[in-house]
Scaffold this active site. Structure first.
Site, PDB file in Angstrom:
ATOM      1  N   THR A  27       0.856  -1.303   0.127  1.00 31.77           N
ATOM      2  CA  THR A  27       0.083   0.000   0.121  1.00 31.77           C
ATOM      3  C   THR A  27       0.900   1.335   0.108  1.00 31.77           C
ATOM      4  O   THR A  27       2.104   1.003   0.266  1.00 31.77           O
ATOM      5  CB  THR A  27      -0.971  -0.143   1.275  1.00 31.77           C
ATOM      6  N   ALA A  60       3.362  -1.265   4.927  1.00 33.55           N
ATOM      7  CA  ALA A  60       2.527  -0.100   5.084  1.00 33.55           C
ATOM      8  C   ALA A  60       3.761   0.996   5.365  1.00 33.55           C
ATOM      9  O   ALA A  60       4.836   0.893   6.059  1.00 33.55           O
ATOM     10  CB  ALA A  60       2.292  -0.261   6.769  1.00 33.55           C
ATOM     11  N   VAL A  86       7.443  -2.608   7.257  1.00 33.93           N
ATOM     12  CA  VAL A  86       7.475  -0.986   7.227  1.00 33.93           C
ATOM     13  C   VAL A  86       8.294  -0.432   5.889  1.00 33.93           C
ATOM     14  O   VAL A  86       9.365  -0.943   5.450  1.00 33.93           O
ATOM     15  CB  VAL A  86       8.272  -0.772   8.332  1.00 33.93           C
ATOM     16  N   LYS A  87       7.341   0.280   5.325  1.00 31.82           N
ATOM     17  CA  LYS A  87       8.138   0.854   4.016  1.00 31.82           C
ATOM     18  C   LYS A  87       8.289   2.099   4.260  1.00 31.82           C
ATOM     19  O   LYS A  87       7.832   3.254   4.715  1.00 31.82           O
ATOM     20  CB  LYS A  87       6.543   0.794   3.152  1.00 31.82           C
ATOM     21  N   VAL A  88       9.868   2.232   3.637  1.00 28.00           N
ATOM     22  CA  VAL A  88      10.665   3.622   4.132  1.00 28.00           C
ATOM     23  C   VAL A  88      10.889   4.031   2.768  1.00 28.00           C
ATOM     24  O   VAL A  88      11.664   3.428   1.708  1.00 28.00           O
ATOM     25  CB  VAL A  88      11.888   2.879   4.721  1.00 28.00           C
TER      26      VAL A  88
END
Ligand code: E4P
Length: 217
Positions: A27, A60, A86-88
């Protein structure tokens, strides 16, 4: 190659999941906004719902850009569900945060990647996934699939374990080309995934078989 769906739309996630070929979900804030999810509580709840629907990683995205804030936000996202990754973003503080998450056992996806140099940095920082945006690269008159092949070659030569997650997929052909170029994962909207099913000769052949089958019923 793993198949992720790139959406926050629960009906589309369910449809892809029901096919039995779904390995995860990605997402981003734009996709969350598209389905009308606003506010921290609603966002958290939506991630939880998605993570409970699929048996696989759910990316996310953090919306902070400073190291400390990225880490704090990432820890909260990680706590929502064990499937959350965790999308960074690929920025200086993002690289520092990727290293911190990697050292602390939190899975990450480095997003907004548009060059091989960025992909090398993401791997060095210990990202679990790197997301080159191939459709947006094509939009700017470069070859997105070529970048996937280049990163695949570099990662193989260097022995990097980061998985190449081809993102910003626009067509079924993109998916096929990414498989050929060595992507470990594609993340795609539902339509290109369903597009893989289509061939006119399949439809013509099936119509004939069904018509002939009626003859001996
Ligand atoms: C990746 O994780 C992104 O969410 C996504 O693939 C971006 O795609 P777009 O270029 O179609 O917005």
């Amino acid at each position: 190659m793993k198949f992720f769906i790139d959406t926050a739309d629960l009906a589309q996630i369910k449809e892809a999941n029901d096919l039995g070929i779904l390995d995860g979900v990605t997402t981003n804030p734009s996709l969350m906004a598209k389905v009308g999810i606003k506010g921290e509580a609603a966002v958290t709840n939506h991630y939880k719902t998605i993570a409970e629907m699929v048996n696989g990683d759910v990316s996310a995205e953090v919306v902070s850009t400073e190291f400390k804030e990225i880490v704090e936000e990432g820890k909260k996202l990680h706590a929502i569900h064990p499937n959350i990754v965790v999308k960074v973003p690929m920025i200086k503080d993002g690289i520092k945060a990727l290293k911190w998450f990697s050292d602390n056992g939190i899975k990450t996806n480095c997003t907004l990647v548009f060059s091989a140099g960025q992909a090398i940095l993401a791997a060095k920082a210990g990202a679990n996934y790197v997301s080159p945006f191939i459709g947006r690269i094509d939009d700017s008159n470069w070859d997105g699939v070529e970048l996937i092949a280049q990163i695949a070659q570099i990662y193989a030569v260097q022995g990097y374990e980061t998985e190449i997650l081809a993102a910003s997929i626009r067509s079924a052909l993109h998916i096929v080309k990414c498989a050929e170029a060595g992507a470990d994962v594609i993340t795609s909207p539902l339509e290109p995934i369903l597009g893989l099913l289509k061939h006119p000769l399949t439809d013509i052949g099936l119509a004939k078989f069904l018509a002939d089958a009626k003859a001996f019923k």
